[in-house]
Design a protein around this motif. Structure first.
Motif, mmCIF file in Angstrom:
data_model
loop_
_atom_site.group_PDB
_atom_site.id
_atom_site.type_symbol
_atom_site.label_atom_id
_atom_site.label_comp_id
_atom_site.label_asym_id
_atom_site.label_seq_id
_atom_site.Cartn_x
_atom_site.Cartn_y
_atom_site.Cartn_z
ATOM 1 N N TRP A 115 -2.296 0.687 -4.553
ATOM 2 C CA TRP A 115 -2.102 -0.503 -3.837
ATOM 3 C C TRP A 115 -2.200 -1.726 -4.712
ATOM 4 C CZ3 TRP A 115 -6.334 -3.456 -4.111
ATOM 5 C CH2 TRP A 115 -7.518 -2.789 -4.102
ATOM 6 N N ARG B 77 0.644 -1.230 0.079
ATOM 7 C CA ARG B 77 0.054 0.014 -0.124
ATOM 8 C C ARG B 77 0.822 1.315 0.011
ATOM 9 N NH1 ARG B 77 -2.555 3.858 3.331
ATOM 10 N NH2 ARG B 77 -4.674 4.338 2.805
ATOM 11 N N THR B 78 0.620 2.312 -1.177
ATOM 12 C CA THR B 78 1.176 3.198 -1.011
ATOM 13 C C THR B 78 0.201 4.414 -0.404
ATOM 14 O OG1 THR B 78 2.220 2.942 -3.200
ATOM 15 C CG2 THR B 78 2.222 5.241 -2.355
#
Length: 198
Positions: free
Chosen positions: A93, A87-88
């Motif tokens: 993600w 996840r960013t």
């Protein structure tokens, strides 16, 4: 975590949940987690909805590192799923792993960059066995590999991942259609990123 040597076990308590599960309990070295009914991760494509209620246990994921998640579970409800979550932010993600779909266990990945895509391939012979998902972050990409038991890893996806982004990764599960999905995460480890794609 770049410059890693060897394999480092990530402590379960060092991660944080994106959505708290119904229960999570340490059993020896494993973490046994039960998902809430109706949980999922998806953005818009084809279905028109946004779901961001996945149970993902995350810790920092640096360039030059690889994360591995090994697990077992009874995937038998529509869209039961588990694997690794990368996840960013809310709109960027990746969730590689297995999902029960169309009456079969499927191996694949959802890559989300504003909107989600989904690729799957049937692996019914993986049911009831130990599955490991490996995500290796190098440069501007993450290479996703998976295996069952001690078989060799196979590349299942190569996806873009901003090399400057602050990214987190770790185990996840979702149960979109039922209560009672319990997954036994046997290990969560970090090691050096793969040296090559092939």
């Amino acid at each position: 975590m770049s410059g890693l040597s060897g394999v480092t076990r990530v402590a379960w308590e060092s991660g944080h949940w994106t959505t708290e599960p119904v229960s999570s309990e340490v059993d020896g070295d494993a973490l046994v987690v039960t998902a809430a009914e109706g949980t999922d991760a998806w953005r818009t494509t084809a279905y028109g909805f946004i779901h961001d209620t996945e149970h993902a246990l995350l810790a920092p994921f640096a360039v030059g590192a690889a994360v591995e998640v090994a697990f077992t579970g009874d995937f038998s409800g529509d869209f039961d799923q588990a694997g690794a979550f990368i996840r960013t932010d809310d709109e960027n993600w990746i969730k590689p792993g297995v999902e029960f779909s169309d009456g079969l266990l499927q191996l694949g990945a959802v890559v989300t960059r504003g909107v989600s895509d989904w690729s799957v391939a049937p692996v019914p012979h993986w049911a009831g066995r130990r599955i490991t998902v490996r995500a290796s972050r190098s440069g501007d990409a993450v290479a996703i590999r998976a295996r069952v038991d001690d078989e060799p890893f196979a590349l299942i996806r190569l996806a873009p991942l901003d090399p400057d982004a602050q990214v987190e990764a770790g185990p996840f599960l979702c149960a979109p259609s039922r209560a009672g999905l319990t997954v036994r995460f046997e290990s969560w480890t970090v090691t050096e990123a793969d040296g090559s794609l092939h």
